[in-house]
Design a protein around this motif. Structure first.
Motif, PDB file in Angstrom:
ATOM      1  N   TYR A  20       0.859  -1.178   0.000  1.00 27.73           N
ATOM      2  CA  TYR A  20       0.000   0.000   0.000  1.00 27.73           C
ATOM      3  C   TYR A  20       0.892   1.223   0.000  1.00 27.73           C
ATOM      4  O   TYR A  20       2.022   1.176   0.492  1.00 27.73           O
ATOM      5  N   VAL A  21       0.376   2.305  -0.528  1.00 29.17           N
ATOM      6  CA  VAL A  21       1.189   3.502  -0.647  1.00 29.17           C
ATOM      7  C   VAL A  21       1.293   4.191   0.712  1.00 29.17           C
ATOM      8  O   VAL A  21       0.534   5.095   1.044  1.00 29.17           O
ATOM      9  N   ARG A  22       2.301   3.719   1.455  1.00 29.94           N
ATOM     10  CA  ARG A  22       2.523   4.209   2.817  1.00 29.94           C
ATOM     11  C   ARG A  22       4.023   4.145   3.060  1.00 29.94           C
ATOM     12  O   ARG A  22       4.605   3.074   3.237  1.00 29.94           O
ATOM     13  N   SER A  23       4.668   5.286   3.066  1.00 32.19           N
ATOM     14  CA  SER A  23       6.128   5.335   3.028  1.00 32.19           C
ATOM     15  C   SER A  23       6.829   4.586   4.158  1.00 32.19           C
ATOM     16  O   SER A  23       7.895   4.026   3.911  1.00 32.19           O
ATOM     17  N   PRO A  24       6.312   4.513   5.374  1.00 28.52           N
ATOM     18  CA  PRO A  24       7.043   3.765   6.416  1.00 28.52           C
ATOM     19  C   PRO A  24       7.211   2.287   6.092  1.00 28.52           C
ATOM     20  O   PRO A  24       8.074   1.627   6.687  1.00 28.52           O
ATOM     21  N   ASP A  25       6.402   1.766   5.172  1.00 24.56           N
ATOM     22  CA  ASP A  25       6.490   0.348   4.818  1.00 24.56           C
ATOM     23  C   ASP A  25       7.613   0.059   3.832  1.00 24.56           C
ATOM     24  O   ASP A  25       7.920  -1.086   3.566  1.00 24.56           O
ATOM     25  N   PHE A  26       8.233   1.106   3.287  1.00 23.41           N
ATOM     26  CA  PHE A  26       9.250   0.936   2.253  1.00 23.41           C
ATOM     27  C   PHE A  26      10.635   1.124   2.859  1.00 23.41           C
ATOM     28  O   PHE A  26      10.858   2.049   3.654  1.00 23.41           O
ATOM     29  N   ASP A  27      11.561   0.254   2.479  1.00 28.86           N
ATOM     30  CA  ASP A  27      12.846   0.258   3.169  1.00 28.86           C
ATOM     31  C   ASP A  27      14.061   0.361   2.266  1.00 28.86           C
ATOM     32  O   ASP A  27      15.181   0.245   2.725  1.00 28.86           O
ATOM     33  N   SER A  28      13.867   0.580   0.978  1.00 31.48           N
ATOM     34  CA  SER A  28      14.999   0.823   0.086  1.00 31.48           C
ATOM     35  C   SER A  28      14.611   1.964  -0.834  1.00 31.48           C
ATOM     36  O   SER A  28      13.618   1.855  -1.555  1.00 31.48           O
ATOM     37  N   TRP A  29      15.411   3.023  -0.847  1.00 30.13           N
ATOM     38  CA  TRP A  29      15.038   4.258  -1.519  1.00 30.13           C
ATOM     39  C   TRP A  29      16.095   4.695  -2.525  1.00 30.13           C
ATOM     40  O   TRP A  29      17.296   4.501  -2.311  1.00 30.13           O
ATOM     41  N   GLY A  30      15.609   5.310  -3.607  1.00 30.86           N
ATOM     42  CA  GLY A  30      16.510   5.935  -4.552  1.00 30.86           C
ATOM     43  C   GLY A  30      16.922   7.319  -4.086  1.00 30.86           C
ATOM     44  O   GLY A  30      16.488   7.784  -3.031  1.00 30.86           O
ATOM     45  N   GLN A  31      17.731   7.980  -4.892  1.00 30.98           N
ATOM     46  CA  GLN A  31      18.242   9.306  -4.547  1.00 30.98           C
ATOM     47  C   GLN A  31      17.300  10.427  -4.971  1.00 30.98           C
ATOM     48  O   GLN A  31      17.463  11.560  -4.517  1.00 30.98           O
ATOM     49  N   GLY A  32      16.365  10.123  -5.846  1.00 30.31           N
ATOM     50  CA  GLY A  32      15.382  11.118  -6.246  1.00 30.31           C
ATOM     51  C   GLY A  32      15.679  11.791  -7.565  1.00 30.31           C
ATOM     52  O   GLY A  32      16.824  11.844  -8.024  1.00 30.31           O
ATOM     53  N   THR A  33      14.623  12.298  -8.173  1.00 30.66           N
ATOM     54  CA  THR A  33      14.729  13.092  -9.387  1.00 30.66           C
ATOM     55  C   THR A  33      13.801  14.298  -9.236  1.00 30.66           C
ATOM     56  O   THR A  33      12.672  14.165  -8.768  1.00 30.66           O
TER      57      THR A  33
END
Length: 123
Positions: free
Chosen positions: A104-117
């Motif tokens: 589900y779209v809920r950021s605390p559930d995600f644990d690997s992130w890119g650097q962003g664009t």
């Protein structure tokens, strides 16, 4: 270390479109993947998520304007953005939910992130 790399950001006028991509060694077809953004001085905002079967979820702020999709053969996650508004300006990040669980779209559930664009929408 596995990495996610976003691309496709840029400057666009209000009403325009952009497509963001996310790939890299941190992408796996079995992962729930998501898109998020952060504007200067604001908290990170959830945008969209997609599970390994292609089931999607969206934040109300982008529903109907943004579409998340994935191509596992290309190991790439996409975010097609349309009807862009100045308030869509921000740094856009993709992320993977490595530990599993409900997608589900809920950021605390995600644990690997890119650097962003960076996406900048002018009026």
């Amino acid at each position: 270390q596995e990495q996610l790399v976003e691309s496709g950001g840029g400057s666009v006028q209000a009403g325009g479109s952009l497509r963001l991509s996310c790939g890299g060694s941190g992408y796996k077809g079995s992962y729930c993947m998501g898109w998020f953004r952060q504007a200067p001085g604001k908290e990170r905002e959830d945008l969209a998520a997609i599970d390994s079967d292609g089931k999607t979820s969206y934040a109300d702020s982008v529903k109907g304007r943004f579409t998340i999709s994935r191509d596992n053969a290309k190991k790439t996650l996409y975010l097609q953005m349309g009807s862009l508004r100045p308030e869509d300006t921000g740094m856009y990040y993709c992320a993977a939910q490595i530990r599993g669980g409900v997608c589900y779209v809920r950021s605390p559930d995600f644990d690997s992130w890119g650097q962003g664009t960076q996406v900048t929408v002018s009026s």
